[in-house]
Design an enzyme around this catalytic site. Structure first.
Site, PDB file in Angstrom:
ATOM      1  N   THR A 125       3.573   3.793  -6.590  1.00 38.01           N
ATOM      2  CA  THR A 125       3.605   4.202  -5.191  1.00 38.01           C
ATOM      3  C   THR A 125       2.917   5.552  -5.114  1.00 38.01           C
ATOM      4  O   THR A 125       2.416   6.060  -6.122  1.00 38.01           O
ATOM      5  CB  THR A 125       5.060   4.270  -4.666  1.00 38.01           C
ATOM      6  OG1 THR A 125       5.044   4.486  -3.244  1.00 38.01           O
ATOM      7  CG2 THR A 125       5.843   5.381  -5.338  1.00 38.01           C
ATOM      8  N   ALA A 131       0.862  -1.182   0.000  1.00 36.59           N
ATOM      9  CA  ALA A 131       0.000   0.000   0.000  1.00 36.59           C
ATOM     10  C   ALA A 131       0.896   1.229   0.000  1.00 36.59           C
ATOM     11  O   ALA A 131       1.829   1.322   0.794  1.00 36.59           O
ATOM     12  CB  ALA A 131      -0.895   0.005   1.233  1.00 36.59           C
ATOM     13  N   CYS A 132       0.647   2.133  -0.920  1.00 36.28           N
ATOM     14  CA  CYS A 132       1.321   3.426  -0.916  1.00 36.28           C
ATOM     15  C   CYS A 132       2.851   3.250  -0.918  1.00 36.28           C
ATOM     16  O   CYS A 132       3.400   2.534  -1.756  1.00 36.28           O
ATOM     17  CB  CYS A 132       0.827   4.213   0.293  1.00 36.28           C
ATOM     18  SG  CYS A 132       1.208   5.967   0.305  1.00 36.28           S
ATOM     19  N   THR A 133       3.533   3.872   0.033  1.00 36.94           N
ATOM     20  CA  THR A 133       4.998   3.839   0.061  1.00 36.94           C
ATOM     21  C   THR A 133       5.554   2.524   0.604  1.00 36.94           C
ATOM     22  O   THR A 133       6.772   2.374   0.711  1.00 36.94           O
ATOM     23  CB  THR A 133       5.544   5.006   0.903  1.00 36.94           C
ATOM     24  OG1 THR A 133       4.877   5.008   2.180  1.00 36.94           O
ATOM     25  CG2 THR A 133       5.303   6.329   0.198  1.00 36.94           C
TER      26      THR A 133
END
Length: 318
Positions: free
Chosen positions: A128, A108-110
């Site tokens: 990202t 998820a995300c970073t």
């Protein structure tokens, strides 16, 4: 199979939404009939409680280093602490070890930074949070970073964009596991937009221009968004703004990197995409509401932007 075990890896400085978007979707899926059901486990080093970006503390279910059984999905959360997490050889090593035990691997995300450090994105296309994409690409040149999509699936490895994009990725997992009807039920339960295709841009046209410091461009953006079915030609916009057409074009090229006409078409297409996926409106009605002269104009705009006509976009699972 008695259950689908989803191991969520977290650390200090994790983004709470990166966890909750995943676990809440899985919980709703269970409540409305996922069979086999999901079981989410929060893993941290030493089974320590962790402090999220927001200051909220979470207690882990299991120690990352003690988890050692085949399972369904590995999800590495993101957050402001992602770089420190990626610099911890113990955490990265256990993520690499668990990836070999999982049916699918995701971030998820970073959290993509941790996957990249573990070598799990080497030679793969990944995304990202758009704010950190350049840094990821610079730090890991063997990863094909694409900052635009809300999520990317490359084989058994999936990465999602900024924060709530994890919800979209989780919905795609639920649909893959249990079918479209159940995924749609989860989306309704979370009041989510089912389903944003993975290739949809993280930086929506409706928010991107807010980053501009130019007041006139922001004023024009608000006018365009609220008058999609009106005449938004460059001469009309220039008269509305009280500037020449040439100056208007210069402003848009400087602050939006598009001509006024390109920007208007993009906003109309994105608005149409939202209506196509979130309503049952006929395509003709969608075209009229969003300012397209005909369904053929709408179709061409979808082909140019998404590579598929609106009818296929509406049916697309993810």
């Amino acid at each position: 199979m008695d259950e689908r075990l989803v191991a969520v890896v977290a650390y200090d400085g994790v983004e709470l939404l990166d966890i909750a978007c995943v676990t809440s979707c899985l919980d709703i899926a269970n409540r409305i009939g996922a069979s086999p059901p999901y079981r989410a486990m929060l893993l941290t080093l030493g089974r320590r409680s962790i402090t999220c970006d927001s200051g909220i503390q979470l207690q882990a279910d299991e120690a990352l280093e003690r988890f050692n059984e085949p399972f369904d999905t590995l999800m590495v959360s993101g957050g402001l602490g992602h770089e420190e997490a990626a610099s911890d050889p113990r955490l990265v090593g256990h993520v690499r070890r668990l990836a070999a035990l999982a049916r699918r691997v995701s971030s998820a995300c970073t959290g993509a930074t941790v996957l990249a450090e573990a070598g799990l994105l080497t030679g793969r296309r990944a995304t990202t949070h758009w704010m950190y994409a350049d840094k990821l690409a610079e730090s890991y040149p063997d990863v094909q970073v694409d900052a635009d999509p809300i999520y990317i699936r490359d084989g058994q490895v999936a990465t999602s964009g900024g924060v709530t994009s994890a919800l979209d990725l989780t919905l795609s997992f639920i649909e893959e596991d249990h079918g479209e009807a159940l995924a749609r039920g989860v989306a309704m339960g979370t009041v989510a937009y089912l389903q944003r295709p993975g290739g949809q841009s993280q930086m929506s046209m409706f928010v991107a221009t807010r980053l501009s410091g130019d007041l006139l461009v922001r004023r024009l953006r608000d006018h365009i968004v609220s008058h999609l079915n009106s005449d938004l030609s460059t001469p009309v916009l220039a008269r509305f703004a009280g500037v020449s057409e040439r100056h208007l074009s210069r402003l848009f090229l400087t602050h939006v990197e598009q001509t006024p006409a390109q920007y208007v078409r993009g906003v109309r297409t994105e608005a149409a995409a939202h209506l196509v996926m979130s309503t049952e409106l006929p395509l003709g009605a969608v075209a009229r509401q969003c300012g397209f002269g005909s369904t053929e104009s709408l179709r061409q705009a979808f082909l140019d932007r998404y590579g598929v006509p609106p009818s296929k976009y509406r049916r697309a699972p993810a």
